[in-house]
Design a protein around this motif. Structure first.
Motif, PDB file in Angstrom:
ATOM      1  N   UNK A  32      29.381  40.030  35.761  1.00 37.06           N
ATOM      2  CA  UNK A  32      30.532  40.361  36.330  1.00 37.06           C
ATOM      3  C   UNK A  32      31.092  40.545  37.680  1.00 37.06           C
ATOM      4  N   UNK A  33      30.477  39.949  38.555  1.00 30.28           N
ATOM      5  CA  UNK A  33      31.787  39.831  39.884  1.00 30.28           C
ATOM      6  C   UNK A  33      32.397  38.635  39.087  1.00 30.28           C
ATOM      7  N   UNK A  34      31.255  37.650  38.637  1.00 33.22           N
ATOM      8  CA  UNK A  34      32.373  36.024  38.462  1.00 33.22           C
ATOM      9  C   UNK A  34      33.818  36.345  38.058  1.00 33.22           C
ATOM     10  N   UNK A  35      33.838  37.381  36.761  1.00 38.44           N
ATOM     11  CA  UNK A  35      34.253  37.409  36.327  1.00 38.44           C
ATOM     12  C   UNK A  35      36.119  38.142  37.075  1.00 38.44           C
ATOM     13  N   UNK A  67      32.608  26.957  41.340  1.00 42.89           N
ATOM     14  CA  UNK A  67      32.653  26.408  42.838  1.00 42.89           C
ATOM     15  C   UNK A  67      33.764  27.114  42.540  1.00 42.89           C
ATOM     16  N   UNK A  68      34.973  26.648  43.319  1.00 45.90           N
ATOM     17  CA  UNK A  68      35.482  27.331  43.968  1.00 45.90           C
ATOM     18  C   UNK A  68      36.802  26.997  43.142  1.00 45.90           C
ATOM     19  N   UNK A  69      38.100  27.672  42.576  1.00 38.19           N
ATOM     20  CA  UNK A  69      38.917  27.160  41.377  1.00 38.19           C
ATOM     21  C   UNK A  69      39.309  25.856  41.297  1.00 38.19           C
ATOM     22  N   UNK A  70      39.401  24.857  42.600  1.00 42.08           N
ATOM     23  CA  UNK A  70      40.465  23.916  43.243  1.00 42.08           C
ATOM     24  C   UNK A  70      39.327  22.869  42.004  1.00 42.08           C
ATOM     25  N   UNK A 103      37.631  34.377  37.944  1.00 43.52           N
ATOM     26  CA  UNK A 103      38.712  34.614  37.469  1.00 43.52           C
ATOM     27  C   UNK A 103      39.881  34.793  37.301  1.00 43.52           C
ATOM     28  N   UNK A 104      39.839  36.209  38.186  1.00 39.32           N
ATOM     29  CA  UNK A 104      40.462  37.262  38.190  1.00 39.32           C
ATOM     30  C   UNK A 104      41.164  37.027  39.460  1.00 39.32           C
ATOM     31  N   UNK A 105      40.258  36.385  40.821  1.00 41.36           N
ATOM     32  CA  UNK A 105      41.262  36.395  41.716  1.00 41.36           C
ATOM     33  C   UNK A 105      41.457  37.958  42.456  1.00 41.36           C
ATOM     34  N   UNK A 106      40.331  38.546  42.174  1.00 40.08           N
ATOM     35  CA  UNK A 106      40.494  39.871  42.297  1.00 40.08           C
ATOM     36  C   UNK A 106      39.726  40.427  43.822  1.00 40.08           C
ATOM     37  N   UNK A 107      40.260  40.974  44.903  1.00 36.45           N
ATOM     38  CA  UNK A 107      40.279  41.384  45.863  1.00 36.45           C
ATOM     39  C   UNK A 107      39.199  42.950  46.465  1.00 36.45           C
ATOM     40  N   UNK A 108      39.394  43.907  45.581  1.00 37.02           N
ATOM     41  CA  UNK A 108      38.751  44.909  45.406  1.00 37.02           C
ATOM     42  C   UNK A 108      37.416  44.768  45.314  1.00 37.02           C
ATOM     43  N   UNK A 109      36.353  45.673  46.097  1.00 34.94           N
ATOM     44  CA  UNK A 109      35.025  45.712  45.805  1.00 34.94           C
ATOM     45  C   UNK A 109      34.528  47.161  45.497  1.00 34.94           C
TER      46      UNK A 109
END
Length: 323
Positions: free
Chosen positions: A102-105, A5-8, A109-115
């Motif tokens: 790994x993608x979830x992390x 789920x989204x962080x909300x 969890x870390x809000x990274x956008x780099x693919x």
């Protein structure tokens, strides 16, 4: 993986965790011993948790069964209500072992956008930040990748001559029909950016017109794709048991749009330091897990109706990891 789920949703699930305690929603695991009666974890007390979807519970049951066979006293908290609660339990020290992706992390969890398309590089980046910021140890990644993909029925793929998403992009516009769920349609790393990556932009008469896309519940996507109507191509999860059961072909993401979601055992570093045998035991499980195997085991639960604890026990036995 992406079934997070989204962080909300985090506040609600943490409140649930604090208010009534984290408990298993899926029963217990089977007793077993290691071959030869070895007990490398003798005296250890470990709590295994998991997310509540099929694959998460299955991995938790495999882990709980195997670690208990190795001599640990295991508390089974598999099937936590919402992935945020299983994560928070580990951060709080209430759970010791959890299978993550790994993608979830990276994204959730870390809000990274780099693919990062290389699975090993992504694992390393997630491993390093999790160890630094949370003192969590992400062990060696497994050989399965539970990510988004597109599938087609075997007959549709053969008729259209497609094996990859680039092949789909080369089809006539009228043949580029898709079934997706609402979440994937709306994600910033989902359907519309994927079409852009492959040069067939959404709502473009020369790309994928809006009328070529049907939005439906994720579960219905599989059966619609298998029938070839109303779409030729449907969003699937790569290790879902229905891929095998419905004889779907998973199309190659040849331009590497989708982030890897390699399944990885995560252990609190303090627990790993106190029980170094954990690393080898969990690596023994991890190295055996493949996409095909996870489809088979997930299918036994979702399609055949077997209990995850039974499937976990049977698989460990078939691998001669327990007796």
């Amino acid at each position: 993986m992406r079934r997070v789920p989204l962080i909300s949703a985090l506040v609600a699930t943490i409140s649930l965790l604090a208010g009534c305690g984290l408990v298993s929603s899926s029963g217990t695991f089977h007793d077993a011993t290691l071959p030869g009666g070895e007990r490398p974890l003798d005296g250890a007390k470990l709590t295994v948790t998991s997310k509540s979807f099929t694959e998460g519970v299955l991995l938790g049951k495999i882990t709980a069964t195997y670690l208990a066979a190795a001599g640990a006293t295991v508390t089974d908290l598999t099937g936590a209500p919402g992935s945020a609660s299983s994560r928070q339990a580990q951060l709080n020290g209430d759970a010791d072992v959890l299978w993550e992706y790994t993608g979830t992390g990276w994204v959730n969890y870390h809000n990274e956008t780099e693919t990062i398309t290389d699975p090993q590089e992504l694992w390393q980046r997630v491993h390093d930040v999790e160890k630094r910021d949370y003192d969590l140890e992400w062990l060696a990644p497994s050989n399965f990748n539970d990510t988004y993909a597109f599938g087609a029925s075997a007959s549709t793929a053969q008729r259209l001559g497609v094996k990859s998403l680039s092949d789909v992009a080369a089809l006539p516009v009228a043949e580029r029909t898709f079934c997706v769920d609402d979440e994937f349609f709306s994600r910033s790393d989902g359907f519309i950016p994927m079409l852009q990556k492959y040069g067939i932009p959404y709502n473009d008469p020369n790309g994928v017109p809006a009328g070529n896309v049907t939005r439906m519940d994720a579960g219905v996507v599989y059966t619609a794709t298998a029938k070839g109507t109303p779409c030729h191509f449907g969003m699937v999860y790569t290790t879902d048991g229905r891929v095998k059961n419905l004889n779907l072909l998973v199309l190659d993401d040849d331009k590497k749009f989708f982030l890897p979601y390699s399944g990885t055992a995560v252990v609190r570093a303090a627990v790993l330091d106190a029980n170094p045998a954990l690393r080898d035991l969990l690596d023994t499980i991890s190295e055996r897990l493949t996409d095909d195997l996870m489809r088979e085991l997930n299918g036994r639960i979702d399609i055949d109706g077997e209990d995850p604890a039974d499937v976990a026990y049977d698989w460990l036995k078939s691998e001669n990891l327990i007796e």
